[in-house]
Write a protein that holds these residues in place. Structure first.
Motif, short mmCIF file in Angstrom:
data_model
loop_
_atom_site.label_atom_id
_atom_site.label_comp_id
_atom_site.label_asym_id
_atom_site.label_seq_id
_atom_site.Cartn_x
_atom_site.Cartn_y
_atom_site.Cartn_z
N VAL A 114 0.84 -1.20 0.00
CA VAL A 114 0.00 0.00 0.00
C VAL A 114 0.88 1.25 0.00
CG1 VAL A 114 -1.71 1.33 1.30
CG2 VAL A 114 -1.96 -1.14 1.09
N ALA A 115 1.91 1.25 0.83
CA ALA A 115 2.82 2.39 0.89
C ALA A 115 3.45 2.64 -0.48
CB ALA A 115 3.90 2.15 1.95
N GLN A 116 3.85 1.57 -1.13
CA GLN A 116 4.47 1.70 -2.44
C GLN A 116 3.48 2.25 -3.46
OE1 GLN A 116 5.89 -1.99 -4.08
NE2 GLN A 116 7.13 -0.98 -5.64
N LYS A 117 2.26 1.73 -3.46
CA LYS A 117 1.24 2.19 -4.41
C LYS A 117 0.88 3.66 -4.19
CE LYS A 117 -1.15 -2.07 -5.62
NZ LYS A 117 -1.06 -1.99 -7.07
N LEU A 118 0.85 4.09 -2.93
CA LEU A 118 0.47 5.47 -2.61
C LEU A 118 1.67 6.41 -2.55
CD1 LEU A 118 -2.33 4.89 0.06
CD2 LEU A 118 -2.57 5.26 -2.40
N GLY A 119 2.85 5.88 -2.74
CA GLY A 119 4.04 6.72 -2.76
C GLY A 119 4.39 7.32 -1.41
N THR A 120 4.26 6.52 -0.37
CA THR A 120 4.56 7.00 0.97
C THR A 120 5.30 5.90 1.74
OG1 THR A 120 3.61 8.11 2.90
CG2 THR A 120 2.32 6.31 1.95
N THR A 121 5.41 6.07 3.04
CA THR A 121 6.14 5.09 3.85
C THR A 121 5.18 4.14 4.56
OG1 THR A 121 6.11 6.46 5.83
CG2 THR A 121 7.96 6.79 4.28
N LYS A 122 5.74 3.03 5.00
CA LYS A 122 4.98 2.05 5.78
C LYS A 122 4.49 2.69 7.08
CE LYS A 122 5.71 -2.32 8.15
NZ LYS A 122 6.65 -3.37 8.49
N GLN A 123 5.33 3.53 7.68
CA GLN A 123 4.96 4.20 8.94
C GLN A 123 3.78 5.15 8.72
OE1 GLN A 123 8.13 4.02 7.71
NE2 GLN A 123 8.84 2.41 9.12
N HIS A 124 3.77 5.84 7.56
CA HIS A 124 2.66 6.77 7.30
C HIS A 124 1.35 6.00 7.08
CE1 HIS A 124 0.85 10.58 6.43
NE2 HIS A 124 0.41 10.15 5.26
N ILE A 125 1.44 4.84 6.44
CA ILE A 125 0.24 3.99 6.27
C ILE A 125 -0.26 3.55 7.64
CG2 ILE A 125 -0.65 1.82 5.31
CD1 ILE A 125 -0.14 4.08 3.24
N SER A 126 0.66 3.23 8.56
CA SER A 126 0.26 2.88 9.93
C SER A 126 -0.49 4.02 10.58
CB SER A 126 1.49 2.54 10.78
OG SER A 126 2.03 1.32 10.40
N THR A 127 0.01 5.23 10.39
CA THR A 127 -0.65 6.42 10.97
C THR A 127 -2.05 6.58 10.40
OG1 THR A 127 1.47 7.53 11.27
CG2 THR A 127 -0.50 8.92 11.22
N LEU A 128 -2.18 6.48 9.08
CA LEU A 128 -3.49 6.62 8.44
C LEU A 128 -4.45 5.53 8.92
CD1 LEU A 128 -2.37 7.48 4.78
CD2 LEU A 128 -3.20 9.06 6.54
N ARG A 129 -3.94 4.33 9.13
CA ARG A 129 -4.76 3.21 9.63
C ARG A 129 -5.18 3.48 11.07
NH1 ARG A 129 -3.39 -0.30 12.88
NH2 ARG A 129 -1.17 -0.13 12.51
N GLU A 130 -4.23 3.91 11.91
CA GLU A 130 -4.53 4.18 13.32
C GLU A 130 -5.57 5.29 13.47
OE1 GLU A 130 -0.66 5.06 14.90
OE2 GLU A 130 0.00 2.97 14.73
N LEU A 131 -5.54 6.27 12.59
CA LEU A 131 -6.50 7.38 12.63
C LEU A 131 -7.86 7.00 12.04
CD1 LEU A 131 -4.15 10.32 11.58
CD2 LEU A 131 -5.05 9.83 13.88
N GLY A 132 -7.92 5.88 11.34
CA GLY A 132 -9.18 5.42 10.76
C GLY A 132 -9.42 5.87 9.33
N LEU A 133 -8.42 6.47 8.69
CA LEU A 133 -8.59 6.90 7.31
C LEU A 133 -8.58 5.72 6.35
CD1 LEU A 133 -7.55 9.57 8.78
CD2 LEU A 133 -6.90 10.29 6.51
N ILE A 134 -7.79 4.71 6.68
CA ILE A 134 -7.75 3.47 5.88
C ILE A 134 -8.05 2.30 6.82
CG2 ILE A 134 -6.34 1.94 4.46
CD1 ILE A 134 -4.59 4.24 3.71
N GLN A 135 -9.02 1.48 6.43
CA GLN A 135 -9.38 0.32 7.23
C GLN A 135 -8.52 -0.87 6.81
OE1 GLN A 135 -11.79 0.63 9.68
NE2 GLN A 135 -11.63 2.78 9.08
#
Length: 142
Positions: free
Chosen positions: A78-99
């Motif tokens: 997901v991080a690769q597809k969205l052009g971001t880091t694994k840590q940022h995907i964790s943040t978005l998941r923890e905040l509820g933006l991505i389930q």
């Protein structure tokens, strides 16, 4: 032109041919009349076969699309597809933006969920935790 369009055009062409033959004034010999009558009777079978082929192609296409939606992605993917880091995907998941779905040690994300995230948060700045929270409040928890 793709194969489905070709099949549709062939079905239309055969239907038009049959209509022309049915509407033709057959003052010709009985031999010619028999040929025309035979052709009139074979066209529906050809059309039916083409329709079966077309429906089969549509079913295969729908199955492929369904399989794509069932494809699960790791946090790294997901991080690769969205052009971001694994840590940022964790943040978005923890905040509820991505389930995500918890699977053992990691999380998995459906292709459909990633598409939903992209649609809901299109045009938003989610580049850090604070901005992601602001976007979440603005767009809601769709």
């Amino acid at each position: 032109m793709d194969k489905q369009e070709e099949l549709i055009l062939k079905i239309i062409s055969l239907s038009e041919e049959r209509m022309r033959l049915l509407n033709s004034n057959n003052n010709d010999s009985s031999l010619n009349f028999e040929k025309i009558n035979k052709r009139i009777n074979t066209i529906p079978l050809e059309i039916e076969n083409l329709k079966k082929e077309l429906y089969s192609m549509i079913e295969v296409k729908e199955e492929k699309e369904k399989a794509l939606y069932l494809n699960m992605l790791s946090q790294e993917e997901v991080a690769q597809k969205l052009g971001t880091t694994k840590q940022h995907i964790s943040t978005l998941r923890e905040l509820g933006l991505i389930q995500a779905i918890k699977t053992g040690k990691g999380f998995m994300f459906s292709q459909r969920e990633i598409e939903r995230f992209q649609e809901v948060y299109r045009g938003c700045d989610v580049s850090n935790r604070v901005k992601a929270i602001e976007s979440y409040k603005q767009r809601g928890s769709n």
